[in-house]
Design a protein around this motif. Sequence first.
Motif, PDB file in Angstrom:
ATOM      1  N   VAL A   1       0.866  -1.178   0.000  1.00 52.34           N
ATOM      2  CA  VAL A   1       0.000   0.000   0.000  1.00 52.34           C
ATOM      3  C   VAL A   1       0.903   1.229   0.000  1.00 52.34           C
ATOM      4  N   ASP A   2       0.840   2.001  -1.097  1.00 49.35           N
ATOM      5  CA  ASP A   2       1.632   3.232  -1.158  1.00 49.35           C
ATOM      6  C   ASP A   2       0.995   4.297  -0.271  1.00 49.35           C
ATOM      7  N   ASN A   3      -0.253   4.652  -0.577  1.00 49.87           N
ATOM      8  CA  ASN A   3      -0.961   5.670   0.200  1.00 49.87           C
ATOM      9  C   ASN A   3      -2.456   5.367   0.176  1.00 49.87           C
ATOM     10  N   LEU A   4      -2.999   5.039   1.330  1.00 54.06           N
ATOM     11  CA  LEU A   4      -4.431   4.816   1.468  1.00 54.06           C
ATOM     12  C   LEU A   4      -4.999   5.978   2.278  1.00 54.06           C
ATOM     13  N   TYR A   5      -5.956   6.684   1.684  1.00 59.11           N
ATOM     14  CA  TYR A   5      -6.569   7.853   2.316  1.00 59.11           C
ATOM     15  C   TYR A   5      -8.028   7.581   2.640  1.00 59.11           C
ATOM     16  N   ILE A   6      -8.526   8.237   3.680  1.00 55.51           N
ATOM     17  CA  ILE A   6      -9.951   8.276   3.958  1.00 55.51           C
ATOM     18  C   ILE A   6     -10.390   9.722   3.753  1.00 55.51           C
ATOM     19  N   VAL A   7     -11.586   9.881   3.158  1.00 54.16           N
ATOM     20  CA  VAL A   7     -12.100  11.217   2.883  1.00 54.16           C
ATOM     21  C   VAL A   7     -13.502  11.331   3.484  1.00 54.16           C
ATOM     22  N   PHE A   8     -13.654  12.233   4.451  1.00 50.94           N
ATOM     23  CA  PHE A   8     -14.950  12.529   5.059  1.00 50.94           C
ATOM     24  C   PHE A   8     -15.506  13.779   4.389  1.00 50.94           C
ATOM     25  N   THR A   9     -16.784  13.748   4.017  1.00 51.82           N
ATOM     26  CA  THR A   9     -17.447  14.929   3.465  1.00 51.82           C
ATOM     27  C   THR A   9     -18.410  15.468   4.516  1.00 51.82           C
ATOM     28  N   ILE A  10     -18.143  16.725   4.928  1.00 51.66           N
ATOM     29  CA  ILE A  10     -18.964  17.390   5.945  1.00 51.66           C
ATOM     30  C   ILE A  10     -19.382  18.742   5.386  1.00 51.66           C
ATOM     31  N   ASP A  11     -20.680  18.949   5.215  1.00 56.07           N
ATOM     32  CA  ASP A  11     -21.215  20.208   4.676  1.00 56.07           C
ATOM     33  C   ASP A  11     -20.536  20.591   3.368  1.00 56.07           C
ATOM     34  N   GLY A  12     -20.315  19.615   2.499  1.00 57.10           N
ATOM     35  CA  GLY A  12     -19.711  19.862   1.198  1.00 57.10           C
ATOM     36  C   GLY A  12     -18.197  19.983   1.219  1.00 57.10           C
ATOM     37  N   GLU A  13     -17.594  20.040   2.390  1.00 55.45           N
ATOM     38  CA  GLU A  13     -16.136  20.145   2.512  1.00 55.45           C
ATOM     39  C   GLU A  13     -15.541  18.756   2.703  1.00 55.45           C
ATOM     40  N   GLU A  14     -14.463  18.469   1.964  1.00 55.75           N
ATOM     41  CA  GLU A  14     -13.800  17.173   2.086  1.00 55.75           C
ATOM     42  C   GLU A  14     -12.628  17.283   3.050  1.00 55.75           C
ATOM     43  N   ILE A  15     -12.583  16.346   3.992  1.00 47.19           N
ATOM     44  CA  ILE A  15     -11.481  16.257   4.950  1.00 47.19           C
ATOM     45  C   ILE A  15     -10.766  14.951   4.655  1.00 47.19           C
ATOM     46  N   GLU A  16      -9.530  15.064   4.189  1.00 45.48           N
ATOM     47  CA  GLU A  16      -8.772  13.899   3.755  1.00 45.48           C
ATOM     48  C   GLU A  16      -7.666  13.600   4.764  1.00 45.48           C
ATOM     49  N   ALA A  17      -7.490  12.316   5.084  1.00 48.41           N
ATOM     50  CA  ALA A  17      -6.454  11.911   6.034  1.00 48.41           C
ATOM     51  C   ALA A  17      -5.764  10.643   5.528  1.00 48.41           C
TER      52      ALA A  17
ATOM     53  N   SER B   1      -6.192   3.946  13.657  1.00 47.06           N
ATOM     54  CA  SER B   1      -6.829   4.924  14.526  1.00 47.06           C
ATOM     55  C   SER B   1      -6.318   6.298  14.128  1.00 47.06           C
ATOM     56  N   LEU B   2      -7.236   7.201  13.838  1.00 52.56           N
ATOM     57  CA  LEU B   2      -6.890   8.570  13.457  1.00 52.56           C
ATOM     58  C   LEU B   2      -7.619   9.529  14.373  1.00 52.56           C
ATOM     59  N   VAL B   3      -6.938  10.594  14.780  1.00 56.41           N
ATOM     60  CA  VAL B   3      -7.555  11.616  15.607  1.00 56.41           C
ATOM     61  C   VAL B   3      -7.669  12.890  14.784  1.00 56.41           C
ATOM     62  N   PHE B   4      -8.863  13.462  14.773  1.00 55.05           N
ATOM     63  CA  PHE B   4      -9.128  14.702  14.050  1.00 55.05           C
ATOM     64  C   PHE B   4      -9.338  15.824  15.061  1.00 55.05           C
ATOM     65  N   ASP B   5      -8.839  16.997  14.745  1.00 57.86           N
ATOM     66  CA  ASP B   5      -8.966  18.128  15.666  1.00 57.86           C
ATOM     67  C   ASP B   5     -10.301  18.846  15.505  1.00 57.86           C
ATOM     68  N   ARG B   6     -11.270  18.135  14.960  1.00 53.29           N
ATOM     69  CA  ARG B   6     -12.616  18.679  14.794  1.00 53.29           C
ATOM     70  C   ARG B   6     -13.632  17.552  14.864  1.00 53.29           C
ATOM     71  N   ASP B   7     -14.881  17.920  14.930  1.00 51.25           N
ATOM     72  CA  ASP B   7     -15.972  16.958  15.018  1.00 51.25           C
ATOM     73  C   ASP B   7     -16.321  16.459  13.619  1.00 51.25           C
ATOM     74  N   ILE B   8     -16.061  15.179  13.351  1.00 55.30           N
ATOM     75  CA  ILE B   8     -16.397  14.611  12.040  1.00 55.30           C
ATOM     76  C   ILE B   8     -17.632  13.713  12.124  1.00 55.30           C
ATOM     77  N   SER B   9     -18.321  13.735  13.251  1.00 53.36           N
ATOM     78  CA  SER B   9     -19.476  12.861  13.442  1.00 53.36           C
ATOM     79  C   SER B   9     -20.662  13.266  12.565  1.00 53.36           C
ATOM     80  N   LYS B  10     -20.617  14.428  11.958  1.00 53.50           N
ATOM     81  CA  LYS B  10     -21.710  14.892  11.095  1.00 53.50           C
ATOM     82  C   LYS B  10     -21.425  14.641   9.612  1.00 53.50           C
ATOM     83  N   ALA B  11     -20.450  13.794   9.316  1.00 52.65           N
ATOM     84  CA  ALA B  11     -20.102  13.498   7.919  1.00 52.65           C
ATOM     85  C   ALA B  11     -21.295  12.877   7.202  1.00 52.65           C
ATOM     86  N   THR B  12     -21.472  13.265   5.957  1.00 48.41           N
ATOM     87  CA  THR B  12     -22.556  12.722   5.138  1.00 48.41           C
ATOM     88  C   THR B  12     -22.055  11.686   4.152  1.00 48.41           C
TER      89      THR B  12
END
Length: 134
Positions: free
Chosen positions: A81-97, A114-125
């Motif tokens: 695996v070179d680079n595996l990313y997860i992308v959360f979409t929240i209110d139209g904004e993409e947060i990639e990790a 396990s990833l820690v985000f410095d914001r609330d991603i529980s509202k991802a659509t």
Amino acid sequence: MDKKKLLFIIGIILIVILGIIAINMSKKSKELEVIDELNENILKDTIIDNISITDQSVITRDGLSTFMANVTNKGNDTIHVDNLYIVFTIDGEEIEALVISNSDIDSNQIVPISLVFDRDISKATKVDYKNIKD
């Protein structure tokens, strides 16, 4: 027993009871509120290039979110695996990790992430994954 000793004993008992109540109330107020609101339809099991992502969860405390999952190689050979990313979409904004970078995963090997985000991603659509090969 005279009145003074009786009142003294009752006073001590009341102080002990009030102390126990105060300690219990302070313990309850210190407990963090855990929010696990991300819909199971959004965090569904996913397979991308023979890599299975399962047991996903998002836990949010005090505005910080932690994403946890298991990544498993479902193929018969070792996968690089070179680079595996997860992308959360929240209110139209993409947060990639970045989830996994430059790693070999043996056949049927389970890698907990396990990833820690410095914001609330529980509202991802929406949640997507990208496997980018160098």
